[in-house]
Motif scaffolding. Structure first.
Motif: not given
Lengths: 111, 115
Positions: A14-15, A79-80, A87-88, A110-111
């Motif tokens: 999740q974002m 990635i904090r 997203s990659a 990443v949603l």
């Protein structure tokens, strides 16, 4: 034949959440790298690591990113606080000298 | 820092035809040059590399590439393309600078093979 491995193969988050992507480089290699490839785009350099410190980083590698070699075998990308644009596919690579050997990648969604 | 240009975003060739994918680089010293192939959703597979010596290098799957310093080019060729060659091809240039092995990729060329 030795190879670079990466786990997980696919990570969904999740974002705003923190993620850690893991890599096991080839055992006698000295240089370690992370690259990113957004879907349909080119492979972009993120960071290189040598002798337990960052050698070079790109403009993409901002304060939300960090790398670590916590023990003698793993090399991690953290990635904090993930954003949608993180997203990659993330590729780890290692080298002894000039030729880099790439892992199979971790697809981060990443949603 | 070094950079790579792949002028062709997409190329279509017929099966059995010859192929040439272009790559131009920019770097002040002698570069290390690579070609990688990537199938959809897959990782990067090294096709061939040039470090020094013979400027015509042979790779896997019948590919070859020629380093031309005067043209700053490292074009990839194959005399007869197979349907399984359809993929994305990336040229990359590397340089060994103090404590750093720096590699940059081109934007890629997508190859479509017609029956």
């Amino acid at each position: 034949e030795p190879e670079v491995t990466q786990t997980p193969s696919h990570q969904v988050t999740q974002m705003g959440q923190e993620v850690i992507l893991r890599c096991v480089p080839i055992s006698n290699h000295l240089y370690f790298y992370w690259y990113r490839q957004i879907l349909g785009q080119k492979v972009e350099f993120l960071v290189s690591f040598y002798n337990n410190e960052i050698s070079e980083k790109s403009e993409i590698f901002d304060d939300q990113f960090s790398v670590e070699r916590p023990d003698g075998s793993n090399f991690t990308l953290k990635i904090r606080s993930t954003k949608l644009e993180d997203s990659a596919m993330y590729f780890c690579a290692s080298s002894l000298q000039s030729e880099q050997f790439f892992g199979p990648g971790t697809r981060l969604t990443v949603l | 820092a070094q950079s790579v240009t792949q002028p062709d975003i997409h190329i279509t060739v017929s099966e059995g035809a010859s192929l040439e994918l272009r790559c131009n680089y920019s770097y002040g010293a002698t570069p290390y040059l690579f070609w990688y192939v990537q199938s959809p959703g897959q990782g990067l597979q090294l096709l061939l590399k040039y470090f020094s010596g013979d400027t015509l290098v042979q790779g896997i799957k019948g590919f070859e590439a020629e380093f031309k310093r005067s043209q700053s080019s490292f074009n990839l060729r194959k005399p007869s393309v197979h349907w399984s060659d359809a993929a994305e091809y990336f040229c990359a240039v590397g340089a060994m600078v103090y404590n750093n092995n720096d590699m940059r990729f081109g934007a890629g060329t997508r190859l479509t093979v017609k029956p």
